[in-house]
Design a protein around this motif. Structure first.
Motif, short mmCIF file in Angstrom:
data_model
loop_
_atom_site.label_atom_id
_atom_site.label_comp_id
_atom_site.label_asym_id
_atom_site.label_seq_id
_atom_site.Cartn_x
_atom_site.Cartn_y
_atom_site.Cartn_z
N PHE A 194 1.23 -1.08 0.46
CA PHE A 194 -0.07 -0.18 0.49
C PHE A 194 0.61 1.66 -0.34
CE2 PHE A 194 -2.96 3.18 1.34
CZ PHE A 194 -3.77 3.04 1.05
N GLY A 195 0.72 2.51 -0.84
CA GLY A 195 0.55 3.96 -1.09
C GLY A 195 1.57 4.03 -1.88
N LYS A 196 1.83 5.34 -1.74
CA LYS A 196 2.65 6.35 -2.67
C LYS A 196 3.27 5.24 -4.64
CE LYS A 196 1.74 10.14 -0.95
NZ LYS A 196 1.88 11.55 -0.85
N LYS A 197 3.47 4.88 -5.56
CA LYS A 197 4.15 4.85 -6.27
C LYS A 197 5.22 3.35 -5.94
CE LYS A 197 7.58 8.74 -6.82
NZ LYS A 197 8.59 9.77 -6.75
N THR A 198 4.11 2.35 -6.15
CA THR A 198 4.19 0.74 -5.10
C THR A 198 3.83 0.09 -6.58
OG1 THR A 198 2.04 0.79 -3.84
CG2 THR A 198 3.41 1.38 -2.64
N GLU A 199 3.11 0.41 -7.35
CA GLU A 199 3.18 0.05 -8.58
C GLU A 199 4.15 -0.36 -9.04
OE1 GLU A 199 2.50 4.30 -9.93
OE2 GLU A 199 2.38 2.93 -7.95
N GLU A 200 5.02 0.32 -8.85
CA GLU A 200 6.79 0.68 -9.14
C GLU A 200 7.41 -1.20 -8.60
OE1 GLU A 200 8.83 4.13 -8.70
OE2 GLU A 200 7.27 4.96 -9.65
N LYS A 201 7.17 -1.20 -7.70
CA LYS A 201 7.62 -3.01 -6.82
C LYS A 201 6.86 -3.96 -7.95
CE LYS A 201 7.92 -1.18 -2.47
NZ LYS A 201 9.69 -0.85 -2.97
N ALA A 202 5.49 -3.47 -9.21
CA ALA A 202 4.96 -5.05 -9.43
C ALA A 202 5.71 -5.61 -10.39
CB ALA A 202 4.45 -4.35 -10.99
N GLY A 203 6.97 -6.17 -10.36
CA GLY A 203 7.86 -6.49 -10.90
C GLY A 203 8.61 -7.57 -9.81
N GLU A 204 8.48 -6.90 -8.77
CA GLU A 204 10.01 -7.85 -7.64
C GLU A 204 8.66 -8.82 -7.17
OE1 GLU A 204 11.54 -4.49 -4.69
OE2 GLU A 204 11.95 -3.73 -6.12
N PRO A 207 -5.64 -13.09 -5.22
CA PRO A 207 -4.77 -13.07 -5.59
C PRO A 207 -3.79 -13.19 -4.23
CG PRO A 207 -6.08 -11.29 -5.40
CD PRO A 207 -6.29 -12.15 -4.87
N LYS A 208 -2.38 -13.62 -5.01
CA LYS A 208 -1.11 -13.58 -4.62
C LYS A 208 -0.91 -12.03 -3.74
CE LYS A 208 -0.93 -17.73 -5.56
NZ LYS A 208 -0.81 -18.81 -4.25
N PHE A 209 -1.03 -11.11 -4.26
CA PHE A 209 -0.59 -10.10 -3.99
C PHE A 209 -1.53 -8.84 -4.62
CE2 PHE A 209 2.57 -10.32 -7.52
CZ PHE A 209 2.14 -8.28 -8.50
N SER A 210 -2.07 -7.65 -3.87
CA SER A 210 -2.32 -6.40 -4.47
C SER A 210 -2.27 -5.02 -4.00
CB SER A 210 -3.30 -6.74 -3.66
OG SER A 210 -4.67 -8.00 -4.46
N ILE A 211 -1.08 -4.44 -4.82
CA ILE A 211 -0.68 -3.41 -4.41
C ILE A 211 -2.03 -2.05 -5.19
CG2 ILE A 211 0.79 -2.11 -6.57
CD1 ILE A 211 2.69 -3.79 -7.44
N LEU A 212 -1.90 -1.67 -4.37
CA LEU A 212 -3.40 -0.50 -4.27
C LEU A 212 -2.06 0.93 -3.65
CD1 LEU A 212 -4.63 -2.81 -2.85
CD2 LEU A 212 -5.14 -1.90 -1.23
N ASN A 213 -1.96 2.15 -4.55
CA ASN A 213 -1.81 3.06 -4.06
C ASN A 213 -3.38 4.11 -4.70
OD1 ASN A 213 -0.43 5.58 -4.95
ND2 ASN A 213 0.82 4.83 -6.33
N ASP A 245 -9.01 13.68 -5.67
CA ASP A 245 -7.33 13.47 -5.24
C ASP A 245 -7.02 14.12 -4.23
OD1 ASP A 245 -8.20 16.69 -5.53
OD2 ASP A 245 -7.28 16.95 -7.02
N ASP A 246 -7.71 13.79 -3.39
CA ASP A 246 -7.72 14.49 -2.24
C ASP A 246 -6.97 12.76 -1.34
OD1 ASP A 246 -8.00 13.60 0.72
OD2 ASP A 246 -9.03 15.67 0.91
N PHE A 247 -5.27 12.95 -0.92
CA PHE A 247 -4.89 11.78 -0.65
C PHE A 247 -5.41 10.18 0.10
CE2 PHE A 247 -1.57 8.66 0.89
CZ PHE A 247 -0.95 7.81 -0.25
N ASP A 248 -5.56 11.49 1.42
CA ASP A 248 -6.00 10.54 3.08
C ASP A 248 -7.34 9.83 2.68
OD1 ASP A 248 -4.01 11.45 3.62
OD2 ASP A 248 -3.97 13.35 4.64
#
Length: 393
Positions: free
Chosen positions: A14-24, A172-178, A238-241
């Protein structure tokens, strides 16, 4: 408290830029050759798909794209994905999108692992499902909770039927939530998502005669969180919180946590599914269009639950349970309307259903009056017709 098994094995990143961890993440879970499933070209235009695919390349993972998933995911499209996944010999399915994309990815995973079996036979239970490919998710839209659930739905357009299946193999094995990835979703999709998230908990909440203090507190806290933050994201996506709260509620609402010791009663979803299948209406809106009539039909069978809901979620101070329960239903409809959602069928469809349509859909959801829906007042075909008629005013 009823017996239960709580099993929610999905890893959440979970969090900002976590989509960049998809390959890992794909590599961690054994993926080497991936089918990337997505919907519209929006994920290409906004650069998300490129970032995800770069992360796969950085890990030396092969991938192929499979786009074009539509809302209310179609069986035929999933079958096409299965054919491509088999040809490409993939060993992992990665969904980049919302619930429809994730459900399609789950279906492709099941079909690819069982290429000799008709996918609809799996979906209807005619063929056993004992194996599947691993699935991962990059969530772009908070609604269905499919990123952490054991469920998935498909629409068979040939027979006009939308149907869900539940199996641990759907997890799912994992889910990325940004939460930032949901900022650009259309407003109507966002508010329909808010409704769907709330429904996933409410469909588990009103079952009477069971004491589950902790489960109730979790459910009520989730619903209060959604009321507060759902209103915010409907106006300021676009209210992040606020979006972070909504996205996390999406996952918690449908990973079975809010049913521990109580179980579930997804009869409102049963009423909504024919509306999606027949009219291609947005799922969350089909639920809000029938929920009020369903709730008023059920209220006297669970007055204490509806009254508690009114007090705990909406702050109703009325001491009479019947009146409090009615006020809770009214407040819920008022909230949905404030988001721009329909609370009747004419508001949803722009017209009233015909009597023939009502009877056909009631027959469909009760399987020709052979099953009874709901754990409050059992709903057969005649009762289903009555609920549809009340929603049709």
């Amino acid at each position: 408290m009823e017996n239960f098994v709580q099993y929610a094995p999905t890893e959440i990143v979970f969090g900002k830029k976590t989509e960049e961890k998809a390959g890992e993440e794909v590599k961690k879970w054994g993926g080497t050759n991936v089918l990337v499933v997505f919907g519209s070209d929006r994920v290409k235009k906004n650069g998300l798909l490129g970032r995800v695919e770069q992360s796969l390349s950085d890990q030396g993972i092969l991938f192929r794209e499979f786009g074009g998933t539509l809302p209310n995911p179609r069986l035929a499209h999933a079958e096409e994905g299965v054919r491509k996944a088999v040809i490409y010999d993939v060993d992992f399915i990665l969904a980049v999108g919302g619930g429809s994309v994730i459900d399609t990815a789950k279906a492709i995973a099941h079909g690819t692992a069982n290429p000799e079996t008709d996918l609809w036979d799996i979906w209807t239970g005619k063929a056993p499902l004992t194996q599947s490919l691993p699935v991962g998710c990059v969530l772009t839209f908070a609604a269905a909770g499919s990123e952490m659930s054991d469920s998935a739905v498909l629409t068979n357009e040939e027979v006009g039927l939308k149907k869900g299946i539940n199996t641990p193999l759907n997890r799912p094995k994992f889910s990325i939530l940004n939460p930032e990835l949901a900022f650009t979703a259309p407003k109507y999709q966002i508010v329909c998502g808010v409704a769907d998230i709330m429904m996933h908990t409410m469909e588990r909440y009103f079952i009477p005669g069971i004491t589950c203090q902790l489960t109730d507190e979790i459910a009520e806290g989730l619903l209060r969180t959604m009321v507060k933050n759902g209103a915010v994201v409907s106006e300021t996506p676009d209210d992040f919180d606020a979006m972070a709260e909504v996205m996390w509620c999406s996952s918690i609402s449908h990973n079975n946590l809010t049913e521990c010791g109580r179980g579930k009663d997804f009869s409102v979803h049963k009423f909504g599914m024919p509306l999606s299948a027949r009219f291609d209406s947005t799922h969350g809106a089909t639920l809000t269009a029938v929920w009020g009539s369903w709730a008023r039909f059920q209220m006297d069978g669970a007055v204490d639950r509806f009254a508690r809901y009114a007090r705990k979620v909406w702050g109703v101070t009325e001491t009479d349970d019947n009146r409090a329960a009615e006020m809770g239903i009214d407040r819920t409809e008022e909230f949905f309307r404030s988001l721009g959602l329909p609370v009747t069928l004419p508001e949803l469809l722009g017209r009233k259903l015909t009597e023939e349509e009502i009877c056909e859909m009631a027959d469909m959801i009760t399987m020709g009056d052979t099953i009874r829906l709901s754990r409050i007042h059992p709903i057969g075909k005649k009762a289903a017709e009555k609920i549809y008629r009340e929603a049709n005013k």
